[in-house]
Motif scaffolding. Structure first.
Motif, PDB file in Angstrom:
ATOM      1  N   LYS A 223       0.867  -1.169   0.000  1.00 53.47           N
ATOM      2  CA  LYS A 223       0.000   0.000   0.000  1.00 53.47           C
ATOM      3  C   LYS A 223       0.908   1.225   0.000  1.00 53.47           C
ATOM      4  N   ILE A 224       0.340   2.377  -0.389  1.00 53.14           N
ATOM      5  CA  ILE A 224       1.128   3.595  -0.561  1.00 53.14           C
ATOM      6  C   ILE A 224       0.472   4.729   0.217  1.00 53.14           C
ATOM      7  N   ARG A 225       1.285   5.630   0.748  1.00 50.37           N
ATOM      8  CA  ARG A 225       0.738   6.808   1.419  1.00 50.37           C
ATOM      9  C   ARG A 225       1.714   7.976   1.306  1.00 50.37           C
ATOM     10  N   THR A 226       1.204   9.187   1.589  1.00 52.76           N
ATOM     11  CA  THR A 226       2.059  10.367   1.734  1.00 52.76           C
ATOM     12  C   THR A 226       1.893  10.909   3.147  1.00 52.76           C
ATOM     13  N   VAL A 227       2.999  11.359   3.726  1.00 51.12           N
ATOM     14  CA  VAL A 227       3.020  11.914   5.081  1.00 51.12           C
ATOM     15  C   VAL A 227       3.762  13.243   5.029  1.00 51.12           C
ATOM     16  N   PRO A 228       3.216  14.329   5.597  1.00 56.48           N
ATOM     17  CA  PRO A 228       3.953  15.589   5.597  1.00 56.48           C
ATOM     18  C   PRO A 228       5.296  15.424   6.310  1.00 56.48           C
ATOM     19  N   THR A 229       6.349  15.996   5.773  1.00 55.56           N
ATOM     20  CA  THR A 229       7.622  15.960   6.494  1.00 55.56           C
ATOM     21  C   THR A 229       7.476  16.768   7.778  1.00 55.56           C
ATOM     22  N   ALA A 230       8.306  16.465   8.757  1.00 51.46           N
ATOM     23  CA  ALA A 230       8.231  17.152  10.048  1.00 51.46           C
ATOM     24  C   ALA A 230       8.424  18.655   9.874  1.00 51.46           C
ATOM     25  N   ALA A 231       9.375  19.032   9.015  1.00 55.12           N
ATOM     26  CA  ALA A 231       9.642  20.457   8.802  1.00 55.12           C
ATOM     27  C   ALA A 231       8.450  21.144   8.153  1.00 55.12           C
ATOM     28  N   SER A 232       7.830  20.487   7.189  1.00 53.37           N
ATOM     29  CA  SER A 232       6.690  21.074   6.498  1.00 53.37           C
ATOM     30  C   SER A 232       5.497  21.205   7.440  1.00 53.37           C
ATOM     31  N   LEU A 233       5.270  20.182   8.237  1.00 53.18           N
ATOM     32  CA  LEU A 233       4.142  20.195   9.167  1.00 53.18           C
ATOM     33  C   LEU A 233       4.295  21.303  10.204  1.00 53.18           C
ATOM     34  N   SER A 234       5.495  21.452  10.727  1.00 52.44           N
ATOM     35  CA  SER A 234       5.717  22.460  11.771  1.00 52.44           C
ATOM     36  C   SER A 234       5.640  23.890  11.235  1.00 52.44           C
ATOM     37  N   ALA A 235       5.831  24.063   9.922  1.00 51.47           N
ATOM     38  CA  ALA A 235       5.823  25.396   9.330  1.00 51.47           C
ATOM     39  C   ALA A 235       4.428  25.893   8.961  1.00 51.47           C
ATOM     40  N   LEU A 236       3.423  25.021   9.017  1.00 52.63           N
ATOM     41  CA  LEU A 236       2.066  25.435   8.656  1.00 52.63           C
ATOM     42  C   LEU A 236       1.575  26.531   9.595  1.00 52.63           C
ATOM     43  N   THR A 237       0.993  27.566   9.019  1.00 53.36           N
ATOM     44  CA  THR A 237       0.505  28.680   9.841  1.00 53.36           C
ATOM     45  C   THR A 237      -1.015  28.803   9.835  1.00 53.36           C
ATOM     46  N   HIS A 238      -1.671  28.130   8.898  1.00 51.22           N
ATOM     47  CA  HIS A 238      -3.133  28.211   8.798  1.00 51.22           C
ATOM     48  C   HIS A 238      -3.734  26.887   9.287  1.00 51.22           C
ATOM     49  N   GLN A 239      -3.667  26.669  10.574  1.00 46.69           N
ATOM     50  CA  GLN A 239      -4.117  25.401  11.143  1.00 46.69           C
ATOM     51  C   GLN A 239      -5.637  25.292  11.194  1.00 46.69           C
ATOM     52  N   ILE A 240      -6.322  26.394  11.408  1.00 48.49           N
ATOM     53  CA  ILE A 240      -7.765  26.371  11.594  1.00 48.49           C
ATOM     54  C   ILE A 240      -8.476  26.410  10.240  1.00 48.49           C
ATOM     55  N   VAL A 241      -9.361  25.442  10.040  1.00 50.40           N
ATOM     56  CA  VAL A 241     -10.208  25.417   8.855  1.00 50.40           C
ATOM     57  C   VAL A 241     -11.639  25.595   9.359  1.00 50.40           C
ATOM     58  N   HIS A 263       6.268  23.213   0.528  1.00 55.36           N
ATOM     59  CA  HIS A 263       5.748  22.139   1.365  1.00 55.36           C
ATOM     60  C   HIS A 263       6.275  20.810   0.828  1.00 55.36           C
ATOM     61  N   SER A 264       6.350  19.811   1.694  1.00 59.80           N
ATOM     62  CA  SER A 264       6.914  18.533   1.263  1.00 59.80           C
ATOM     63  C   SER A 264       6.276  17.365   1.999  1.00 59.80           C
ATOM     64  N   PHE A 265       6.273  16.221   1.325  1.00 66.00           N
ATOM     65  CA  PHE A 265       5.722  14.976   1.857  1.00 66.00           C
ATOM     66  C   PHE A 265       6.695  13.835   1.615  1.00 66.00           C
ATOM     67  N   GLU A 266       6.691  12.872   2.512  1.00 65.47           N
ATOM     68  CA  GLU A 266       7.376  11.609   2.278  1.00 65.47           C
ATOM     69  C   GLU A 266       6.385  10.654   1.617  1.00 65.47           C
ATOM     70  N   LEU A 267       6.811  10.015   0.533  1.00 67.42           N
ATOM     71  CA  LEU A 267       6.011   8.994  -0.131  1.00 67.42           C
ATOM     72  C   LEU A 267       6.491   7.648   0.397  1.00 67.42           C
ATOM     73  N   GLN A 268       5.587   6.910   1.040  1.00 66.94           N
ATOM     74  CA  GLN A 268       5.967   5.697   1.752  1.00 66.94           C
ATOM     75  C   GLN A 268       5.187   4.484   1.244  1.00 66.94           C
ATOM     76  N   VAL A 269       5.781   3.308   1.420  1.00 63.95           N
ATOM     77  CA  VAL A 269       5.103   2.054   1.090  1.00 63.95           C
ATOM     78  C   VAL A 269       5.131   1.127   2.300  1.00 63.95           C
ATOM     79  N   GLN A 270       4.099   0.293   2.393  1.00 67.19           N
ATOM     80  CA  GLN A 270       4.003  -0.748   3.414  1.00 67.19           C
ATOM     81  C   GLN A 270       3.884  -2.088   2.696  1.00 67.19           C
ATOM     82  N   LEU A 271       4.896  -2.920   2.800  1.00 65.65           N
ATOM     83  CA  LEU A 271       4.900  -4.203   2.119  1.00 65.65           C
ATOM     84  C   LEU A 271       4.041  -5.221   2.858  1.00 65.65           C
ATOM     85  N   ASN A 272       3.354  -6.056   2.096  1.00 63.44           N
ATOM     86  CA  ASN A 272       2.516  -7.108   2.675  1.00 63.44           C
ATOM     87  C   ASN A 272       3.382  -8.289   3.099  1.00 63.44           C
ATOM     88  N   THR A 273       3.254  -8.685   4.371  1.00 65.18           N
ATOM     89  CA  THR A 273       4.036  -9.809   4.886  1.00 65.18           C
ATOM     90  C   THR A 273       3.164 -10.967   5.365  1.00 65.18           C
TER      91      THR A 273
END
Length: 370
Positions: A223-241, A263-273
């Motif tokens: 399976k595949i996912r994207t996760v905000p990088t720590a630096a990108s997440l901490s830099a967000l200034t518009h938290q309230i929607v 802004h940046s994201f890590e593209l990650q995979v989870q292998l089936n075991t």
């Protein structure tokens, strides 16, 4: 624990599948054409992900992966031009406070070598990732999709109205009374559907976005996912929607963030075991991370940019994202993924035709965003 080999997975083949798929496709085509009048925005709207929040220029950088993770387009370092489309998961075009917080992140890469799995665009060079901010999905067969798609169209009103909520959930659980044995009721699917109601309203750039369905990952399954990088997440200034104060809060927040910084994201995979505990054909079950961790194989970067114009929304509206715009090494797996192949294609064809839009794959991000 070593990952499962791709050839050890055997797809479930049901004799009624094609008949059910044909009905689903016809249903989606009818609903797409009806959306011109139903949604009241002067054009056909997607039956899912109907409201667009923005289209952003991006770069996808594949890392120097090793071992089991060195597969398919992730087998060697590369840099791809790309775009990212953000949208709401429901098939409505309404103010944000009338929609839920289930949102999608579609990633389209350009210049990817090899033939596409889509027969009518084998040489397009594009490669899509279709992701959403939840870990599980609520339909697993063509028949499920056929019944649930009708119920899905009633959201979010059906779950807000106390008089309808109970009967709606009963219809969902029993496939509108066709499942008479409680042991066959769609408990996993119902819980997956209800999990979407617990997604908080946040900055679109703060979510983790998941494929939900499984894919071939070269010799393996993932399976595949994207996760905000720590630096990108901490830099967000518009938290309230605040959707009560602003009918277009998701878009306005995204526009502001995109204009202010990268802004940046890590593209990650989870292998089936473990095919038993990490089922391919039941997307309503989360794959345990203690069996297989998520591993970063690439990075998605969004440079600072202006996406505030109406032309950006128009470009996003014509951009199609499907998990089948892929390569053989990353073929989608499971029945609901096979359903998506024709449903997404037909939905795109009918929507572009109804809207008088040219349906073709762009050669690069510059054709869509400045």
């Amino acid at each position: 624990m070593n990952p499962i080999r791709h050839e050890d997975y055997h797809p479930i083949e049901r004799p009624t599948y094609q008949q059910e798929l044909d009905e689903v496709v016809q249903q989606v085509a009818r609903r797409t054409h009806a959306s011109v009048e139903r949604q009241g925005v002067g054009r056909a709207v997607r039956t899912a992900h109907g409201k667009t929040y923005g289209l952003l220029k991006a770069t996808v950088t594949v890392g120097d992966n090793t071992g089991f993770y060195r597969q398919g387009i992730f087998a060697r370092p590369a840099v791809y031009d790309a775009v990212v489309r953000y949208s709401n998961g429901l098939g409505h075009h309404r103010p944000d406070h009338q929609l839920g917080a289930a949102c999608g992140m579609g990633v389209k890469l350009f210049g990817v070598p090899g033939p596409s799995l889509l027969d009518d665009e084998r040489d397009s060079g594009t490669f899509d990732l279709n992701l959403i901010n939840n870990e599980v999905f609520f339909a697993n067969t063509a028949y499920d999709y056929m019944v649930i798609e009708d119920l899905f169209a009633e959201l979010p009103e059906a779950l807000v109205n106390p008089a309808r909520r109970k009967t709606w959930m009963a219809e969902f659980l029993t496939r509108r009374g066709t499942l008479t044995d409680p042991g066959s009721w769609l408990w996993d699917e119902l819980l997956a559907m209800l999990s979407f109601t617990t997604v908080p309203r946040r900055n679109l750039l703060s979510y983790t976005y998941n494929s939900m369905g499984a894919f071939r990952y070269g010799d393996h399954i993932a399976k595949i996912r994207t996760v905000p990088t720590a630096a990108s997440l901490s830099a967000l200034t518009h938290q309230i929607v605040d959707v009560r104060a602003d009918n277009e809060a998701f878009r306005h927040t995204l526009v502001a963030e995109a204009a202010e910084r990268d802004h940046s994201f890590e593209l990650q995979v989870q292998l089936n075991t473990d095919l038993a505990r990490m089922p391919v054909d039941n997307t309503s079950v989360k794959w345990p991370e203690d069996l297989s961790p998520w591993v970063t194989v690439a990075r998605v970067d969004l440079p600072r940019q202006d996406i505030g114009g109406d032309d950006n929304l128009a470009a996003a509206d014509t951009t199609s994202i499907t998990p089948w715009r892929s390569r053989e090494e990353h073929r989608p797996l499971g029945e609901i993924q096979r359903v998506r192949q024709e449903v997404y294609r037909r939905s795109s064809i009918e929507r572009h035709r109804a809207n008088g839009q040219d349906r073709r794959e762009p050669a690069g991000s510059a054709e869509l965003v400045g």
